[in-house]
Enzyme design. Sequence first.
Site, mmCIF file in Angstrom:
data_model
loop_
_atom_site.group_PDB
_atom_site.id
_atom_site.type_symbol
_atom_site.label_atom_id
_atom_site.label_comp_id
_atom_site.label_asym_id
_atom_site.label_seq_id
_atom_site.Cartn_x
_atom_site.Cartn_y
_atom_site.Cartn_z
ATOM 1 N N ASP A 74 -3.344 43.851 -89.150
ATOM 2 C CA ASP A 74 -2.091 44.133 -89.860
ATOM 3 C C ASP A 74 -0.989 44.499 -88.867
ATOM 4 O O ASP A 74 -0.194 45.409 -89.106
ATOM 5 C CB ASP A 74 -2.286 45.249 -90.882
ATOM 6 C CG ASP A 74 -1.092 45.367 -91.839
ATOM 7 O OD1 ASP A 74 -0.401 44.348 -92.066
ATOM 8 O OD2 ASP A 74 -0.851 46.476 -92.360
ATOM 9 N N CYS A 92 4.603 59.319 -81.919
ATOM 10 C CA CYS A 92 5.631 58.848 -80.985
ATOM 11 C C CYS A 92 6.989 59.378 -81.422
ATOM 12 O O CYS A 92 7.331 59.373 -82.611
ATOM 13 C CB CYS A 92 5.639 57.320 -80.918
ATOM 14 S SG CYS A 92 4.267 56.632 -79.977
ATOM 15 N N ASP A 114 -1.540 52.457 -86.623
ATOM 16 C CA ASP A 114 -1.975 52.026 -87.948
ATOM 17 C C ASP A 114 -3.157 51.078 -87.886
ATOM 18 O O ASP A 114 -3.111 49.956 -88.393
ATOM 19 C CB ASP A 114 -0.814 51.373 -88.704
ATOM 20 C CG ASP A 114 -0.196 52.326 -89.708
ATOM 21 O OD1 ASP A 114 -0.595 53.500 -89.723
ATOM 22 O OD2 ASP A 114 0.679 51.898 -90.471
ATOM 23 N N ASN A 116 4.200 49.134 -87.571
ATOM 24 C CA ASN A 116 3.088 49.927 -87.038
ATOM 25 C C ASN A 116 2.920 49.765 -85.532
ATOM 26 O O ASN A 116 1.833 49.921 -84.987
ATOM 27 C CB ASN A 116 1.777 49.674 -87.802
ATOM 28 C CG ASN A 116 1.429 48.219 -87.932
ATOM 29 O OD1 ASN A 116 1.627 47.443 -86.994
ATOM 30 N ND2 ASN A 116 0.902 47.838 -89.081
ATOM 31 N N THR A 134 -3.680 61.744 -85.359
ATOM 32 C CA THR A 134 -3.331 60.830 -84.275
ATOM 33 C C THR A 134 -2.131 61.375 -83.507
ATOM 34 O O THR A 134 -1.431 62.271 -83.982
ATOM 35 C CB THR A 134 -2.968 59.425 -84.816
ATOM 36 O OG1 THR A 134 -1.843 59.537 -85.701
ATOM 37 C CG2 THR A 134 -4.135 58.803 -85.555
ATOM 38 N N GLU A 135 -1.926 60.807 -82.329
ATOM 39 C CA GLU A 135 -0.721 61.184 -81.588
ATOM 40 C C GLU A 135 0.501 60.649 -82.330
ATOM 41 O O GLU A 135 0.410 59.722 -83.144
ATOM 42 C CB GLU A 135 -0.756 60.650 -80.160
ATOM 43 C CG GLU A 135 -0.613 59.164 -79.992
ATOM 44 C CD GLU A 135 -0.548 58.742 -78.526
ATOM 45 O OE1 GLU A 135 0.297 59.289 -77.788
ATOM 46 O OE2 GLU A 135 -1.337 57.874 -78.127
#
Length: 296
Positions: free
Chosen positions: A154, A109, A173, A159, A106-107
């Site tokens: 969630d 941050c 997430d 997340n 995933t990217e």
Amino acid sequence: MPTMGSEVGNFDMEPFIEVDPTGRYGRYSELLGSGAVKKVYRAFDQEEGIEVAWNQVKLRNFSDDEAMINRLYSEVRLLGSLQNKNIIALYSVWRDENKDTLNFITEVCTSGNLREYRKKHKQVSVKALKKWSKQILRGLDYLHTREPCVIHRDLNSSNVFVNGNTGQVKIGDLGLAATVGKNHSAHSLLGTPEFMAPELYEENYTELIDIYSFGMCLLEMVTLELPYTECDNVVKIYKKVTTGIRPLAMNKVKDLEVKSFIEKCLAQPRVRPSAADLLKDPFFDTILDDEDGDGC
């Protein structure tokens, strides 16, 4: 896939611990975060020359449940179809049979999750909180209005991720996300207790549970305190949530506009607004679309 290693020499090169089957992504040893079933490592996309996150699930946790493994795999792959600037992008998914792991890229941050970012920067204006909130709601609106609808299940401030240099906020997430049919109803119990809507405990809920969780996120952003810290176990949290008793942290919210907005998010499901409704709320009237971090 060929890399530049042989061309530039091997001096001071940080080694990859693992490489994906295509040779494009390399995983470093540095751990960015971990949960009950997943660990997230710093990684590198050699093709694009950018850092990414390597998410790894140990499938031995589900060794007796092949159906669960297949569902987890298919749901993560589905997340790869999501394209929204307020949702963490998923680039690649594969299962490693030898190591018995499910891996997905995933990217990443730059400033980590919103919980840690908020702790680091204690002097934050209501305007900034509104900008973050608006972006989270945009991400939720995107998920909830898809066909089929996607429920995060969630959502909490650990997340939600931040690019601090642009003010951009992204929901991540999504490993527990569920896709639901036309009735938008799901039936499994999971999540983070402090952020779980009362109807989630009853195992019969819709995407509006994410709105409740968002309300608790905003409460934490305002107070720098986890909801229900007065409870020392999950049972006590459950009793308060299911009987509609608000966390004591609500008493610390002095801004009446903010408090009223949080209460809207925590309302009973039949009157709880959707993400689209909340984005139209007067709460955001002072925040222009081009100044909330989305344009960066």
